[in-house]
Design an enzyme around this catalytic site. Structure first.
Site, PDB file in Angstrom:
ATOM      1  CD  GLU A  53       1.846  -5.126   6.060  1.00 39.96           C
ATOM      2  OE1 GLU A  53       2.602  -6.070   6.408  1.00 39.96           O
ATOM      3  OE2 GLU A  53       1.175  -5.163   5.017  1.00 39.96           O
ATOM      4  N   GLY A  67       0.704  -4.921   1.051  1.00 35.09           N
ATOM      5  CA  GLY A  67      -0.482  -5.021   0.193  1.00 35.09           C
ATOM      6  C   GLY A  67      -0.224  -5.804  -1.083  1.00 35.09           C
ATOM      7  CD  GLU A 105      -2.062  -7.115   3.307  1.00 38.70           C
ATOM      8  OE1 GLU A 105      -1.699  -6.013   2.827  1.00 38.70           O
ATOM      9  OE2 GLU A 105      -2.594  -7.202   4.418  1.00 38.70           O
ATOM     10  CB  ALA A 137      -0.880  -0.022   1.235  1.00 41.59           C
TER      11      ALA A 137
HETATM   12  N1  CAA Z   1       4.525   3.110  -1.075  1.00 41.17           N
HETATM   13  C1  CAA Z   1       4.849   4.229  -1.729  1.00 41.17           C
HETATM   14  N2  CAA Z   1       5.946   4.323  -2.523  1.00 41.17           N
HETATM   15  C2  CAA Z   1       6.721   3.234  -2.640  1.00 41.17           C
HETATM   16  C3  CAA Z   1       6.430   2.025  -1.980  1.00 41.17           C
HETATM   17  C4  CAA Z   1       5.260   1.987  -1.166  1.00 41.17           C
HETATM   18  N3  CAA Z   1       4.864   0.879  -0.537  1.00 41.17           N
HETATM   19  N4  CAA Z   1       7.408   1.130  -2.272  1.00 41.17           N
HETATM   20  C5  CAA Z   1       8.268   1.753  -3.096  1.00 41.17           C
HETATM   21  N5  CAA Z   1       7.863   3.029  -3.320  1.00 41.17           N
HETATM   22  C6  CAA Z   1       8.508   4.046  -4.149  1.00 41.17           C
HETATM   23  C7  CAA Z   1       9.714   4.644  -3.432  1.00 41.17           C
HETATM   24  O1  CAA Z   1       9.305   5.662  -2.531  1.00 41.17           O
HETATM   25  C8  CAA Z   1      10.505   5.175  -4.598  1.00 41.17           C
HETATM   26  O2  CAA Z   1       9.929   6.387  -5.022  1.00 41.17           O
HETATM   27  P1  CAA Z   1      10.864   7.644  -5.417  1.00 41.17           P
HETATM   28  O3  CAA Z   1      11.657   7.161  -6.595  1.00 41.17           O
HETATM   29  O4  CAA Z   1       9.896   8.719  -5.727  1.00 41.17           O
HETATM   30  O5  CAA Z   1      11.704   7.900  -4.219  1.00 41.17           O
HETATM   31  C9  CAA Z   1      10.242   4.147  -5.690  1.00 41.17           C
HETATM   32  O6  CAA Z   1       9.061   3.451  -5.295  1.00 41.17           O
HETATM   33  C10 CAA Z   1      11.363   3.130  -5.817  1.00 41.17           C
HETATM   34  O7  CAA Z   1      11.561   2.563  -4.530  1.00 41.17           O
HETATM   35  P2  CAA Z   1      12.996   2.446  -3.841  1.00 41.17           P
HETATM   36  O8  CAA Z   1      13.880   3.581  -4.269  1.00 41.17           O
HETATM   37  O9  CAA Z   1      12.784   2.291  -2.365  1.00 41.17           O
HETATM   38  O10 CAA Z   1      13.515   1.104  -4.498  1.00 41.17           O
HETATM   39  P3  CAA Z   1      14.550   0.061  -3.873  1.00 41.17           P
HETATM   40  O11 CAA Z   1      14.884  -0.886  -4.974  1.00 41.17           O
HETATM   41  O12 CAA Z   1      15.662   0.764  -3.168  1.00 41.17           O
HETATM   42  O13 CAA Z   1      13.724  -0.726  -2.744  1.00 41.17           O
HETATM   43  C11 CAA Z   1      11.819  -1.868  -1.862  1.00 41.17           C
HETATM   44  C12 CAA Z   1      12.628  -1.518  -3.119  1.00 41.17           C
HETATM   45  C13 CAA Z   1      12.632  -2.801  -0.951  1.00 41.17           C
HETATM   46  C14 CAA Z   1      10.558  -2.585  -2.319  1.00 41.17           C
HETATM   47  C15 CAA Z   1      11.472  -0.585  -1.090  1.00 41.17           C
HETATM   48  O14 CAA Z   1      10.884   0.346  -2.018  1.00 41.17           O
HETATM   49  C16 CAA Z   1      10.478  -0.786   0.011  1.00 41.17           C
HETATM   50  O15 CAA Z   1      10.852  -1.262   1.065  1.00 41.17           O
HETATM   51  N6  CAA Z   1       9.224  -0.388  -0.208  1.00 41.17           N
HETATM   52  C17 CAA Z   1       8.196  -0.468   0.812  1.00 41.17           C
HETATM   53  C18 CAA Z   1       7.739  -1.897   1.014  1.00 41.17           C
HETATM   54  C19 CAA Z   1       6.733  -1.952   2.132  1.00 41.17           C
HETATM   55  O16 CAA Z   1       7.031  -1.682   3.273  1.00 41.17           O
HETATM   56  N7  CAA Z   1       5.486  -2.345   1.793  1.00 41.17           N
HETATM   57  C20 CAA Z   1       4.423  -2.447   2.744  1.00 41.17           C
HETATM   58  C21 CAA Z   1       3.634  -1.190   2.807  1.00 41.17           C
HETATM   59  S1  CAA Z   1       2.484  -1.174   4.133  1.00 41.17           S
HETATM   60  C22 CAA Z   1       1.126  -1.996   3.552  1.00 41.17           C
HETATM   61  O17 CAA Z   1       1.116  -2.531   2.478  1.00 41.17           O
HETATM   62  C23 CAA Z   1      -0.054  -1.972   4.471  1.00 41.17           C
HETATM   63  C24 CAA Z   1      -1.145  -2.873   4.156  1.00 41.17           C
HETATM   64  O18 CAA Z   1      -1.124  -4.040   4.462  1.00 41.17           O
HETATM   65  C25 CAA Z   1      -2.338  -2.387   3.513  1.00 41.17           C
END
Ligand code: CAA
Length: 264
Positions: free
Chosen positions: A131, A108, A111, A63
């Site tokens: 999360e 998400g 999920e 998400a």
């Molecule tokens: N939400 C918003 N933006 C996201 C995102 C997310 N979940 N995951 C990645 N992005 C964006 C980053 O902010 C980045 O944007 P910018 O270029 O504008 O900075 C772009 O995607 C590329 O991401 P990274 O630079 O971080 O890429 P990376 O290769 O270094 O890392 C990754 C990849 C390990 C997937 C890392 O992006 C990451 O950890 N993302 C978050 C993963 C996460 O925690 N997901 C769970 C979210 S909570 C949830 O989902 C709740 C629920 O159950 C409903």
């Protein structure tokens, strides 16, 4: 639509979440568009769907953390409901849905894949429920579906530790059915979808309903659900022709051909 691509190849529909710059993260707009795209699928001709993410790096990275970062309690709950409503629509979608997981399937993303009937992935896929590292619980069904798929002990370990796992471990614990090289994933998804689409459509839909609905109730109630859906297949063209084809084969193997099921 800005973030959802849809194409149909014969009887297979392919839905692509197309927000590659944000690794296909699910914001409200993506969720709304996905819901609309599902409503627009032509169920008269589509017999199986594939869900994937744009690019080669990510299926869905979760998400949208930016959008969630400022939510109030009430807004957080409403966002959870928005995701859950769309994912339930996917889970209960009349025809089978295959998740072709082509990279990150986190939060998400994991999920949404679990709302699909079948999960296959590329060898660079990564799964997890991160999360609790962000101060929240999984909110789009993760606490419920992960336990149902891999069992409560493994689900609790993954969720409490927020540890990501690679494709081979996801295969080992039964979270995915198969792992393929990235370049072969969509072809394999299409082969699987075409095999499903070639079988009797009313029967396939009824199997999905029987499995999904039966898992929610006791075995006594579940077998009654099965009986009704089994009975529902009879007198259909597909049942008559499917069985007649088998009987013709007994008479004369040369007469057998693949049945062209009609969805009627
Ligand atoms: N939400 C918003 N933006 C996201 C995102 C997310 N979940 N995951 C990645 N992005 C964006 C980053 O902010 C980045 O944007 P910018 O270029 O504008 O900075 C772009 O995607 C590329 O991401 P990274 O630079 O971080 O890429 P990376 O290769 O270094 O890392 C990754 C990849 C390990 C997937 C890392 O992006 C990451 O950890 N993302 C978050 C993963 C996460 O925690 N997901 C769970 C979210 S909570 C949830 O989902 C709740 C629920 O159950 C409903």
């Amino acid at each position: 639509m800005e973030y959802i691509l849809y194409e149909q190849k014969d009887a297979v529909g392919v839905l692509t979440i197309n927000r590659e710059k944000a690794l296909n993260a699910l914001n409200s707009q993506v969720l709304d568009e996905l819901s609309e795209a599902l409503d627009a699928v032509d169920l008269a001709t589509v017999r199986c769907l594939i869900l994937t993410g744009a690019g080669e790096k990510s299926f869905v990275a979760g998400a949208d953390i930016g959008e969630m970062s400022t939510l109030t309690k009430a807004e957080g709950e409403a966002f959870g409901k928005k995701g859950n409503d769309v994912f339930l629509k996917l889970e209960n979608f009349p025809v089978p849905v295959i998740a072709a997981i082509n990279g990150f399937a986190l939060g998400g993303g994991c999920e949404i894949s679990m709302s699909c009937d079948i999960r296959i992935c590329s060898d660079n896929a990564m799964f997890g429920q991160p999360e609790v590292g962000l101060g929240i619980t999984p909110g789009f069904g993760g606490t419920q579906r992960l336990a149902r798929i891999v069992g409560p002990g493994m689900a609790k370990q993954l969720i409490y530790t927020a540890r990501n796992i690679k494709a081979d471990e996801a295969l080992r614990i039964g979270l995915v059915n198969a792992v393929y090289p990235q370049a072969e994933l969509m072809d394999e998804a299409m082969k699987l979808a075409s095999t499903i689409a070639g079988n009797a459509p009313i029967a396939v839909r009824n199997c999905k309903k029987a499995i999904n609905e039966g898992l929610q109730v006791s075995i006594d109630e579940a077998v009654v659900i099965e009986e009704k859906l089994f009975g529902d297949c009879f007198e259909s063209y597909d049942q008559k022709e499917g069985m007649a084809n088998f009987l013709r084969k007994k008479d004369d193997p040369a007469k057998v051909k693949k049945v062209a099921f009609k969805n009627e």
